[in-house]
Design a protein around this motif. Structure first.
Motif, PDB file in Angstrom:
ATOM      1  N   VAL A  91       0.842  -1.200   0.000  1.00 62.41           N
ATOM      2  CA  VAL A  91       0.000   0.000   0.000  1.00 62.41           C
ATOM      3  C   VAL A  91       0.877   1.250   0.000  1.00 62.41           C
ATOM      4  O   VAL A  91       1.873   1.329   0.722  1.00 62.41           O
ATOM      5  N   ARG A  92       0.487   2.203  -0.813  1.00 62.32           N
ATOM      6  CA  ARG A  92       1.113   3.520  -0.776  1.00 62.32           C
ATOM      7  C   ARG A  92       0.024   4.572  -0.610  1.00 62.32           C
ATOM      8  O   ARG A  92      -1.133   4.353  -0.991  1.00 62.32           O
ATOM      9  N   LEU A  93       0.395   5.699  -0.031  1.00 60.99           N
ATOM     10  CA  LEU A  93      -0.514   6.813   0.198  1.00 60.99           C
ATOM     11  C   LEU A  93      -0.075   7.994  -0.641  1.00 60.99           C
ATOM     12  O   LEU A  93       1.087   8.409  -0.598  1.00 60.99           O
ATOM     13  N   VAL A  94      -0.989   8.554  -1.425  1.00 56.50           N
ATOM     14  CA  VAL A  94      -0.734   9.746  -2.222  1.00 56.50           C
ATOM     15  C   VAL A  94      -1.523  10.893  -1.611  1.00 56.50           C
ATOM     16  O   VAL A  94      -2.749  10.798  -1.447  1.00 56.50           O
ATOM     17  N   MET A  95      -0.836  11.963  -1.254  1.00 57.46           N
ATOM     18  CA  MET A  95      -1.472  13.093  -0.585  1.00 57.46           C
ATOM     19  C   MET A  95      -1.833  14.176  -1.598  1.00 57.46           C
ATOM     20  O   MET A  95      -0.997  14.620  -2.378  1.00 57.46           O
ATOM     21  N   ARG A  96      -3.084  14.604  -1.570  1.00 57.75           N
ATOM     22  CA  ARG A  96      -3.534  15.763  -2.348  1.00 57.75           C
ATOM     23  C   ARG A  96      -4.061  16.797  -1.355  1.00 57.75           C
ATOM     24  O   ARG A  96      -4.798  16.456  -0.417  1.00 57.75           O
ATOM     25  N   TYR A  97      -3.726  18.059  -1.546  1.00 54.45           N
ATOM     26  CA  TYR A  97      -3.997  19.091  -0.551  1.00 54.45           C
ATOM     27  C   TYR A  97      -5.194  19.964  -0.918  1.00 54.45           C
ATOM     28  O   TYR A  97      -5.310  20.415  -2.061  1.00 54.45           O
ATOM     29  N   LEU A  98      -6.042  20.210   0.075  1.00 55.88           N
ATOM     30  CA  LEU A  98      -7.147  21.161  -0.071  1.00 55.88           C
ATOM     31  C   LEU A  98      -7.134  22.123   1.115  1.00 55.88           C
ATOM     32  O   LEU A  98      -7.521  21.753   2.223  1.00 55.88           O
ATOM     33  N   PRO A  99      -6.704  23.361   0.924  1.00 60.26           N
ATOM     34  CA  PRO A  99      -6.655  24.322   2.028  1.00 60.26           C
ATOM     35  C   PRO A  99      -8.022  24.949   2.279  1.00 60.26           C
ATOM     36  O   PRO A  99      -8.371  25.968   1.694  1.00 60.26           O
ATOM     37  N   LEU A 100      -8.786  24.366   3.176  1.00 57.92           N
ATOM     38  CA  LEU A 100     -10.165  24.803   3.408  1.00 57.92           C
ATOM     39  C   LEU A 100     -10.357  25.627   4.685  1.00 57.92           C
ATOM     40  O   LEU A 100     -11.468  26.070   4.952  1.00 57.92           O
ATOM     41  N   HIS A 101      -9.321  25.797   5.475  1.00 54.99           N
ATOM     42  CA  HIS A 101      -9.466  26.467   6.770  1.00 54.99           C
ATOM     43  C   HIS A 101      -8.405  27.551   6.927  1.00 54.99           C
ATOM     44  O   HIS A 101      -7.376  27.527   6.234  1.00 54.99           O
ATOM     45  N   PRO A 102      -8.595  28.467   7.868  1.00 55.38           N
ATOM     46  CA  PRO A 102      -7.540  29.439   8.161  1.00 55.38           C
ATOM     47  C   PRO A 102      -6.251  28.719   8.556  1.00 55.38           C
ATOM     48  O   PRO A 102      -6.272  27.814   9.389  1.00 55.38           O
ATOM     49  N   GLY A 103      -5.164  29.108   7.974  1.00 56.40           N
ATOM     50  CA  GLY A 103      -3.882  28.492   8.302  1.00 56.40           C
ATOM     51  C   GLY A 103      -3.547  27.253   7.498  1.00 56.40           C
ATOM     52  O   GLY A 103      -2.405  26.792   7.517  1.00 56.40           O
ATOM     53  N   SER A 104      -4.530  26.692   6.783  1.00 56.03           N
ATOM     54  CA  SER A 104      -4.285  25.431   6.078  1.00 56.03           C
ATOM     55  C   SER A 104      -3.185  25.547   5.035  1.00 56.03           C
ATOM     56  O   SER A 104      -2.310  24.687   4.931  1.00 56.03           O
ATOM     57  N   ALA A 105      -3.241  26.593   4.219  1.00 53.12           N
ATOM     58  CA  ALA A 105      -2.258  26.732   3.148  1.00 53.12           C
ATOM     59  C   ALA A 105      -0.853  26.911   3.704  1.00 53.12           C
ATOM     60  O   ALA A 105       0.114  26.350   3.165  1.00 53.12           O
ATOM     61  N   GLU A 106      -0.718  27.666   4.779  1.00 50.13           N
ATOM     62  CA  GLU A 106       0.602  27.826   5.390  1.00 50.13           C
ATOM     63  C   GLU A 106       1.089  26.492   5.943  1.00 50.13           C
ATOM     64  O   GLU A 106       2.274  26.141   5.818  1.00 50.13           O
ATOM     65  N   ALA A 107       0.195  25.707   6.536  1.00 53.81           N
ATOM     66  CA  ALA A 107       0.573  24.389   7.042  1.00 53.81           C
ATOM     67  C   ALA A 107       1.001  23.465   5.906  1.00 53.81           C
ATOM     68  O   ALA A 107       1.925  22.659   6.058  1.00 53.81           O
ATOM     69  N   ILE A 108       0.349  23.583   4.756  1.00 55.02           N
ATOM     70  CA  ILE A 108       0.718  22.761   3.592  1.00 55.02           C
ATOM     71  C   ILE A 108       2.104  23.143   3.095  1.00 55.02           C
ATOM     72  O   ILE A 108       2.925  22.269   2.774  1.00 55.02           O
ATOM     73  N   VAL A 109       2.391  24.431   3.033  1.00 57.40           N
ATOM     74  CA  VAL A 109       3.731  24.873   2.647  1.00 57.40           C
ATOM     75  C   VAL A 109       4.764  24.317   3.635  1.00 57.40           C
ATOM     76  O   VAL A 109       5.861  23.875   3.253  1.00 57.40           O
ATOM     77  N   MET A 110       4.410  24.295   4.908  1.00 63.72           N
ATOM     78  CA  MET A 110       5.273  23.733   5.941  1.00 63.72           C
ATOM     79  C   MET A 110       5.542  22.244   5.674  1.00 63.72           C
ATOM     80  O   MET A 110       6.686  21.770   5.764  1.00 63.72           O
ATOM     81  N   LEU A 111       4.482  21.506   5.330  1.00 59.15           N
ATOM     82  CA  LEU A 111       4.641  20.081   5.050  1.00 59.15           C
ATOM     83  C   LEU A 111       5.501  19.858   3.806  1.00 59.15           C
ATOM     84  O   LEU A 111       6.301  18.908   3.752  1.00 59.15           O
ATOM     85  N   GLU A 112       5.337  20.710   2.815  1.00 57.82           N
ATOM     86  CA  GLU A 112       6.166  20.573   1.619  1.00 57.82           C
ATOM     87  C   GLU A 112       7.635  20.867   1.935  1.00 57.82           C
ATOM     88  O   GLU A 112       8.535  20.218   1.397  1.00 57.82           O
ATOM     89  N   ALA A 113       7.897  21.813   2.822  1.00 55.19           N
ATOM     90  CA  ALA A 113       9.266  22.064   3.262  1.00 55.19           C
ATOM     91  C   ALA A 113       9.813  20.845   4.003  1.00 55.19           C
ATOM     92  O   ALA A 113      10.980  20.470   3.832  1.00 55.19           O
ATOM     93  N   ALA A 114       8.961  20.225   4.796  1.00 61.38           N
ATOM     94  CA  ALA A 114       9.364  19.006   5.504  1.00 61.38           C
ATOM     95  C   ALA A 114       9.684  17.886   4.517  1.00 61.38           C
ATOM     96  O   ALA A 114      10.634  17.116   4.716  1.00 61.38           O
ATOM     97  N   ARG A 115       8.908  17.803   3.433  1.00 61.42           N
ATOM     98  CA  ARG A 115       9.179  16.773   2.425  1.00 61.42           C
ATOM     99  C   ARG A 115      10.561  17.003   1.803  1.00 61.42           C
ATOM    100  O   ARG A 115      11.320  16.052   1.611  1.00 61.42           O
TER     101      ARG A 115
END
Length: 214
Positions: A91-115
């Protein structure tokens, strides 16, 4: 919040627009029938930029449309981790991002930096665990959690965000194209799971692994 996050609000508005302005969690809108499980086009479910956890050639692919600020995504996360641990070769997991809340997009950028830093899994776990402290947009708590999990925050904050923002826009467009109404929404080998619960997700993955083993 520095200038590179200036487009966050625009992305959030765009994401909200495709859901009709509602913040939806797993399942359908109240009073509507659940959507039928349908196959989504592979090129709209998995993009070259998508984060992947697990073996690239795994016979079973879970695609999750995910918002790190979504409470239901946080609730599903332990089960997703459990599934990946149970089927490390299948099994593999593919992540697709949907920034639906305040702060979500910044958190996604953070996760991409972590990647980029090879820290996606521990940082994602830490950010989700700390979610109650930041999901209303108080992002200092999210950054602090990420740093404790090993993220080099100075490098993450300095990393250009334009690419991650473009990827989010693509994920929003793809979500609309495949009929995603909210987060988390799961697809298993291209098949959409309607009204999924953690237990249903596990059962569907188990069945998919068994079917591929025949």
């Amino acid at each position: 919040m520095n200038r590179r996050f200036g487009v966050v609000a625009t992305l959030v508005v765009s994401a909200l627009a495709f859901t009709g302005g509602a913040i939806l969690y797993s399942g359908s809108v109240a009073g509507e029938p659940a959507p039928k499980a349908v196959a989504g086009p592979v090129d709209e479910l998995i993009r070259p930029h998508s984060a992947v956890i697990g073996p690239k050639k795994a016979p079973v692919t879970i695609v999750e449309f995910f918002d790190p600020s979504c409470e239901a995504c946080r609730a599903f996360f332990p089960k997703v981790k459990e599934i990946l641990a149970a089927y490390p070769k299948d099994v593999r997991l593919v992540m697709r991002y949907l920034p639906l809340h305040p702060g979500s997009a910044e958190a996604i950028v953070m996760l991409e930096a972590a990647r980029v830093q090879g820290k996606l899994e521990p940082v994602m776990a830490a950010v989700l665990e700390a979610q109650p402290d930041w999901h209303d947009g108080k992002m200092d708590a999210a950054w602090a959690a990420a740093e404790k999990a090993g993220l080099d925050v100075a490098k993450a904050r300095a990393m250009p965000s334009a690419e991650a923002m473009a990827w989010m826009e693509q994920d929003i467009a793809d979500a609309r194209a495949v009929g995603v109404r909210g987060t988390p929404t799961f697809f298993i080998n291209g098949q959409k799971l309607p009204n999924s619960s953690p237990e249903q997700l596990e059962a569907e993955v188990r069945a998919a692994v068994a079917a591929k083993g025949k």
